[in-house]
Design a protein around this motif. Structure first.
Motif, mmCIF file in Angstrom:
data_model
loop_
_atom_site.group_PDB
_atom_site.id
_atom_site.type_symbol
_atom_site.label_atom_id
_atom_site.label_comp_id
_atom_site.label_asym_id
_atom_site.label_seq_id
_atom_site.Cartn_x
_atom_site.Cartn_y
_atom_site.Cartn_z
ATOM 1 N N SER A 28 49.459 20.134 -7.290
ATOM 2 C CA SER A 28 50.886 20.848 -7.002
ATOM 3 C C SER A 28 50.793 21.378 -5.365
ATOM 4 C CB SER A 28 51.554 22.081 -7.844
ATOM 5 O OG SER A 28 50.741 23.188 -7.557
ATOM 6 N N THR A 29 51.639 20.947 -4.794
ATOM 7 C CA THR A 29 51.897 21.261 -3.359
ATOM 8 C C THR A 29 53.425 22.040 -3.039
ATOM 9 O OG1 THR A 29 50.841 19.468 -2.876
ATOM 10 C CG2 THR A 29 52.192 20.445 -1.114
ATOM 11 N N GLY A 30 53.195 23.463 -2.678
ATOM 12 C CA GLY A 30 54.485 24.129 -2.594
ATOM 13 C C GLY A 30 54.638 24.687 -1.097
ATOM 14 N N VAL A 31 55.653 25.260 -0.696
ATOM 15 C CA VAL A 31 55.967 25.919 0.744
ATOM 16 C C VAL A 31 56.534 27.135 0.479
ATOM 17 C CG1 VAL A 31 56.973 25.601 3.077
ATOM 18 C CG2 VAL A 31 55.860 23.663 1.927
ATOM 19 N N LEU A 32 56.134 28.215 0.832
ATOM 20 C CA LEU A 32 56.992 29.417 0.774
ATOM 21 C C LEU A 32 57.747 29.614 2.189
ATOM 22 C CD1 LEU A 32 54.315 32.192 -0.391
ATOM 23 C CD2 LEU A 32 56.384 31.413 -1.330
ATOM 24 N N VAL A 33 59.021 29.506 2.012
ATOM 25 C CA VAL A 33 59.854 29.466 3.059
ATOM 26 C C VAL A 33 60.454 30.862 3.409
ATOM 27 C CG1 VAL A 33 61.865 28.410 4.130
ATOM 28 C CG2 VAL A 33 60.440 27.262 2.850
ATOM 29 N N GLY A 126 51.755 14.619 -6.707
ATOM 30 C CA GLY A 126 51.929 15.633 -7.646
ATOM 31 C C GLY A 126 53.392 16.307 -7.439
ATOM 32 N N THR A 127 53.169 17.603 -8.293
ATOM 33 C CA THR A 127 54.443 18.460 -8.276
ATOM 34 C C THR A 127 54.858 19.058 -6.676
ATOM 35 O OG1 THR A 127 54.002 19.128 -10.414
ATOM 36 C CG2 THR A 127 55.438 20.568 -9.447
ATOM 37 N N ARG A 128 56.069 18.855 -6.358
ATOM 38 C CA ARG A 128 56.495 19.529 -5.036
ATOM 39 C C ARG A 128 57.437 20.530 -5.262
ATOM 40 N NH1 ARG A 128 57.432 14.375 -1.398
ATOM 41 N NH2 ARG A 128 58.455 13.786 -3.013
ATOM 42 N N ASN A 170 62.973 14.719 -5.768
ATOM 43 C CA ASN A 170 62.504 15.525 -6.797
ATOM 44 C C ASN A 170 61.709 16.867 -6.257
ATOM 45 O OD1 ASN A 170 62.300 16.205 -9.741
ATOM 46 N ND2 ASN A 170 60.513 15.202 -10.098
ATOM 47 N N ILE A 171 62.195 17.531 -5.422
ATOM 48 C CA ILE A 171 61.664 18.737 -4.840
ATOM 49 C C ILE A 171 62.714 19.795 -5.189
ATOM 50 C CG2 ILE A 171 60.966 19.788 -2.928
ATOM 51 C CD1 ILE A 171 60.353 17.351 -1.621
ATOM 52 N N PRO A 172 62.445 20.747 -6.284
ATOM 53 C CA PRO A 172 63.195 21.901 -6.678
ATOM 54 C C PRO A 172 63.251 22.977 -5.459
ATOM 55 C CG PRO A 172 61.392 21.916 -8.128
ATOM 56 C CD PRO A 172 61.270 20.660 -7.056
ATOM 57 N N VAL A 173 64.037 23.683 -5.322
ATOM 58 C CA VAL A 173 63.955 24.856 -4.405
ATOM 59 C C VAL A 173 64.307 26.075 -5.108
ATOM 60 C CG1 VAL A 173 64.974 26.035 -2.675
ATOM 61 C CG2 VAL A 173 64.795 23.552 -2.563
ATOM 62 N N PHE A 174 63.214 26.890 -5.252
ATOM 63 C CA PHE A 174 63.386 28.146 -6.089
ATOM 64 C C PHE A 174 63.657 29.485 -4.982
ATOM 65 C CE2 PHE A 174 60.061 25.776 -8.244
ATOM 66 C CZ PHE A 174 60.670 25.619 -9.511
ATOM 67 N N THR A 175 64.746 30.063 -5.321
ATOM 68 C CA THR A 175 65.157 31.331 -4.304
ATOM 69 C C THR A 175 65.102 32.494 -5.095
ATOM 70 O OG1 THR A 175 67.625 30.669 -5.104
ATOM 71 C CG2 THR A 175 66.798 29.352 -3.037
ATOM 72 N N ILE A 176 64.623 33.310 -4.129
ATOM 73 C CA ILE A 176 64.598 34.796 -4.712
ATOM 74 C C ILE A 176 65.497 35.559 -3.443
ATOM 75 C CG2 ILE A 176 62.985 36.884 -4.972
ATOM 76 C CD1 ILE A 176 60.867 34.999 -5.691
ATOM 77 N N ALA A 177 66.412 36.321 -4.233
ATOM 78 C CA ALA A 177 67.273 37.115 -3.382
ATOM 79 C C ALA A 177 66.770 38.514 -2.975
ATOM 80 C CB ALA A 177 68.595 37.220 -3.937
ATOM 81 N N LEU A 178 66.532 38.821 -1.609
ATOM 82 C CA LEU A 178 66.339 40.286 -1.342
ATOM 83 C C LEU A 178 67.315 40.801 -0.679
ATOM 84 C CD1 LEU A 178 62.562 39.277 0.049
ATOM 85 C CD2 LEU A 178 63.112 40.262 -2.282
ATOM 86 N N PHE A 235 55.803 29.736 -11.318
ATOM 87 C CA PHE A 235 54.261 29.744 -11.606
ATOM 88 C C PHE A 235 54.482 28.750 -12.977
ATOM 89 C CE2 PHE A 235 50.201 29.574 -13.545
ATOM 90 C CZ PHE A 235 49.358 29.045 -12.567
ATOM 91 N N LEU A 236 55.105 29.174 -14.031
ATOM 92 C CA LEU A 236 55.360 28.347 -15.032
ATOM 93 C C LEU A 236 55.998 26.925 -14.883
ATOM 94 C CD1 LEU A 236 56.002 31.274 -17.575
ATOM 95 C CD2 LEU A 236 54.055 29.995 -17.411
ATOM 96 N N HIS A 237 56.952 26.911 -13.829
ATOM 97 C CA HIS A 237 57.638 25.816 -13.686
ATOM 98 C C HIS A 237 56.428 24.507 -12.994
ATOM 99 C CE1 HIS A 237 61.298 27.882 -14.156
ATOM 100 N NE2 HIS A 237 61.900 26.554 -14.449
ATOM 101 N N VAL A 238 55.656 25.218 -12.239
ATOM 102 C CA VAL A 238 54.830 24.150 -11.574
ATOM 103 C C VAL A 238 53.269 24.410 -12.083
ATOM 104 C CG1 VAL A 238 55.958 24.280 -9.546
ATOM 105 C CG2 VAL A 238 54.207 25.807 -9.717
ATOM 106 N N ARG A 239 53.030 24.892 -13.490
ATOM 107 C CA ARG A 239 52.257 25.092 -14.138
ATOM 108 C C ARG A 239 51.233 23.861 -14.635
ATOM 109 N NH1 ARG A 239 55.815 24.745 -18.167
ATOM 110 N NH2 ARG A 239 55.261 23.856 -19.993
ATOM 111 N N PRO A 240 49.805 24.099 -14.949
ATOM 112 C CA PRO A 240 49.076 22.857 -15.336
ATOM 113 C C PRO A 240 49.682 22.695 -16.706
ATOM 114 C CG PRO A 240 47.794 24.930 -14.389
ATOM 115 C CD PRO A 240 49.048 25.220 -14.581
ATOM 116 N N PRO A 241 49.375 21.558 -17.313
ATOM 117 C CA PRO A 241 49.761 21.084 -18.588
ATOM 118 C C PRO A 241 49.149 21.971 -19.857
ATOM 119 C CG PRO A 241 48.521 19.578 -17.849
ATOM 120 C CD PRO A 241 48.653 20.469 -16.723
ATOM 121 N N THR A 242 48.207 22.996 -19.396
ATOM 122 C CA THR A 242 47.605 23.709 -20.509
ATOM 123 C C THR A 242 48.013 24.894 -20.598
ATOM 124 O OG1 THR A 242 45.757 24.221 -18.908
ATOM 125 C CG2 THR A 242 45.313 22.313 -20.217
#
Length: 753
Positions: A28-33, A126-128, A170-178, A235-242
């Motif tokens: 998996s490859t992610g970016v914190l923005v 992989g997962t992005r 197929n790159i989802p964006v997860f947003t956390i409101a502060l 993390f569960l959205h981009v988790r390993p399959p196990t």
């Protein structure tokens, strides 16, 4: 507050670290923005964004294959940390090298931050995904502006223009409101009631729009637990399959089997865990010396319980657990995560693209990670016998899937299940889900999913009707319906021609054939031979004649193989080329009608009917002529030496009743005892065998004949000897008044009517 958050994640990461060897192929490859605009000084005074950096890096370091980059955005977007592999050995050095998160930018450009993250993820496998932490305030014109300006509208349009690209990649964006609400919640302020509505700010609505438009998820921090849940859920959205999340049960029970390695349980601070053997673990309860595989860690508002599979005897580990409070009542607010050694994986992963009518082979396997060989475990083999693996495919714009049960393949040492899906007739996006289902062991239920597209066809299939003047296509794969009628007796030809599709890359020339069924029963299998007509490559069959009316099902099949680059899980970090079977199937249905009644057919059948009637009449007349004649009447009177006698000749010499309707047309006279009218041998001196008969109706009227059935005949009529078997005229209408002298050897008689 910050120490509590960091402490929780340190312990959680330690647990995830035990699982890092479970799935070496996952990536998996992610970016914190992160938002560093001035508005964040009010909405994130405790710098939760910095904690998010630290904790998310720790979380990703628990499994191999994780990569992370960090971007700051305000008036512009900057890559602070490029895409870096997250490894436990280098985690501390990576965190120590992170730049401080400040909040000094004069403007807020969320679109720039997301666009920069999209560029950084370009070409990664992989997962992005992207994780955006912001208050959602879009302010291109500067914080001093108190109203929405044209620049802000332009920035919003540029942001929304990124949505199609993110969905396509197929790159989802997860947003956390502060926001102000999150600041109060994390500072330990009053929390809203569970169902109390909290009005969303304009920034929160924009963050929700970003997540919804990219198939991501939006998180609001309204309670202290929401911060932990947000990162855990990402993390569960981009988790390993196990790693699996167990469904929450009303009685707060969950089941662990021997194939589950560890379990993480989140619950209230005062929760108590009851094990299968009745032992109780929780805050304030004494720890059992024999059950060291269960540990409970209390925090400010929550407790974390870790259940690890012990070595050796599993009798106290396998079974049903329950979460209760100090009074023994079920705890409803909890979450259970289980790391299982049993996974459902692709044996042959689906391709991203297929051509129309190409068969989708579905092959999956049940495999073990970090355990003994599954083939040597009879309990799992027994479980798989009672379970079923079901594949479901959603066609484009279809509300319901098409499902089928996969059949096990007899492969030594492997649990492999396979099936095929042939209904790839529509172009568009398809969704495939494969589920491992067991009513007896629901904790082992698993699911795989994939998305693929179906493009233009590689072959066009058709049925040609060859008429007396021209050939017409009566059925084509473009529409699947007969365009012109086909009648019994027509000659047809089966045709397949290349359509120019590029999705399928045959390794060798395919074999093309057609299977024809008539009224549901196999009829013929016709090979199609390749012919080249100019620049077009076609496959043609021989001409066949449709024998009768009815329903004919014609299934075209083009079979071959293609080379594919695949991951070989039997070799460490190795990709290999594999020859995959490729099959293109088009089923067509042909309704053959009876031959219509045209003027030509009417004339033809009338002529045939007239001929048949004429033959029947002729045959009838012949029969009538044979039996319906003028009855035989007359007498023979002896006139010479010998015993005098009178022979009265008629059609009923024996007097049978049926002869009255059909009288005989001939009688026999002779010395043989079988003759109708016997003569004495002493009178004739020689043997006589003669026959007197009536001629047919078309001959002379009233004619009566005599012939011998023996040669020499020794018979004469009016002095003329009867020679051969031809009859001699005795009487007709012209000679009816004249007697005829007949001599049988030495015996003379006179014939008269």
């Amino acid at each position: 507050m910050r120490q509590w958050v960091i402490g929780t994640w340190v312990l959680l990461i330690a647990l995830f670290g035990w699982w890092q060897g479970a799935e070496s192929e996952w990536e998996s490859t992610g970016v914190l923005v992160l938002d560093i605009s001035r508005s964040m000084q009010d909405n994130d005074p405790h710098n939760i964004r910095g904690d998010g950096e630290q904790t998310f890096i720790d979380l990703l370091s628990s499994v191999e294959g994780s990569h992370l980059g960090i971007i700051f955005f305000g008036a512009k977007a900057r890559v602070m940390t490029p895409i870096t592999p997250i490894q436990r050995e280098t985690t501390k050095r990576l965190k120590d090298g992170l730049p401080p998160v400040d909040s000094r930018a004069q403007r807020t450009e969320i679109g720039l931050g997301i666009a920069r993250g999209l560029e950084v993820l370009e070409g990664r496998g992989g997962t992005r995904y992207l994780v955006v932490m912001s208050d959602g305030e879009l302010d291109r014109s500067g914080r001093a502006a108190q109203k929405w300006t044209h620049d802000d509208e332009l920035a919003l349009r540029e942001l929304r223009a990124l949505y199609p690209k993110l969905r396509q990649e197929n790159i989802p964006v997860f947003t956390i409101a502060l926001t102000e609400a999150s600041r109060k919640a994390l500072a330990g302020g009053a929390e809203p009631a569970p169902h109390e509505p909290v009005q969303m700010t304009a920034g929160e609505m924009l963050l929700q729009e970003i997540a919804d438009s990219t198939h991501g998820k939006f998180y609001r921090i309204l309670r202290q637990r929401d911060y932990l849940d947000a990162f855990l859920d990402i993390f569960l959205h981009v988790r390993p399959p196990t790693l699996y999340t167990r469904p929450r049960q009303a009685d707060a029970k969950f089941f662990l089997n021997r194939f589950d390695s560890e379990a993480i349980v989140f619950g209230p601070r005062d929760m108590v865990m009851v094990t299968p053997d009745g032992s109780r673990f929780g805050l304030g309860l004494p720890a059992s010396a024999k059950n060291t595989w269960i540990r409970v860690y209390p925090y400010q508002h929550w407790s974390l319980a870790i259940v690890s599979r012990p070595l050796g005897n599993l009798s106290t580990y396998e079974g049903t657990y329950q979460l209760v409070d100090q009074s023994g009542n079920p705890v409803h607010d909890h979450k259970v995560l289980v790391h299982s050694a049993i996974t459902l994986a692709w044996e042959h992963p689906p391709k991203p693209k297929y051509s129309s009518y190409e068969v989708l082979p579905i092959v999956v396997k049940v495999q073990s990670l970090g355990m003994s060989s599954l083939q040597e475990d009879p309990s799992l083999a027994e479980f798989l016998q009672g379970a079923e693996i079901v594949a479901s495919v959603w066609l484009p714009h279809s509300p319901l899937p098409m499902s089928q049960r996969l059949a096990p393949l007899n492969r030594d040492g492997q649990f492999v299940f396979a099936g095929a899906f042939e209904e790839t007739t529509r172009e568009g996006e398809y969704r495939l889900e494969v589920e491992l289902l067991s009513e007896q062991h629901p904790s082992l239920n698993r699911k795989l999913s994939a998305v693929f597209t179906v493009g233009s066809p590689y072959f066009h299939f058709a049925i040609l009707r060859h008429g007396p003047k021209a050939s017409t296509r009566v059925l084509e794969s473009r529409n699947g319906l007969a365009q012109t009628p086909v009648y019994a007796g027509d000659q047809v030809e089966l045709l397949a021609e290349l359509a120019g599709g590029t999705v399928v890359d045959f390794h060798r020339e395919p074999t093309v054939r057609a299977e024809v069924m008539r009224e549901g029963q196999p009829w013929q299998v016709l090979p199609l031979d390749r012919v080249r007509e100019g620049d077009t490559v076609r496959y043609r069959s021989r001409l066949i004649t449709v024998p009768a009316a009815g329903t004919y099902t014609v299934t075209f099949r083009a079979e071959g193989s293609a080379m594919a680059e695949v991951w070989d899980d039997r070799l460490v970090s190795t990709r290999s080329l594999r020859v995959n079977p490729v099959q293109i199937v088009f089923p067509g249905q042909l309704q053959v009608s009876p031959l219509p009644w045209t003027m030509g057919r009417i004339v033809k059948y009338v002529a045939l009917g007239g001929s048949a009637i004429g033959l029947a009449v002729a045959a009838g007349l012949a029969v009538i002529a044979q039996f319906v004649r003028v009855p035989l009447r007359g007498w023979l009177l002896s006139t010479g030496q010998g015993t005098p006698q009178l022979l009265v000749l008629n059609g009923n010499p024996r007097g049978k009743t049926w002869r009255r309707l059909f009288p005989k047309t001939c009688v026999t006279i002779g010395t043989d005892s079988r003759c109708d009218y016997p003569l004495e041998l002493r009178d004739t001196g020689v043997e006589i065998d003669a026959e007197v008969y009536v001629g047919p109706w078309w001959e002379r009227t009233g004619a009566i004949y005599l012939r011998s059935r023996r040669q020499p005949s020794h018979i004469s009529v009016n002095g003329a000897e009867v020679i051969g078997t031809e009859g001699v005229l005795l009487k007709d209408e012209e000679t009816i008044e004249k007697p005829t002298h007949v001599r049988f050897g030495h015996y003379e008689m006179t014939f008269d009517v």
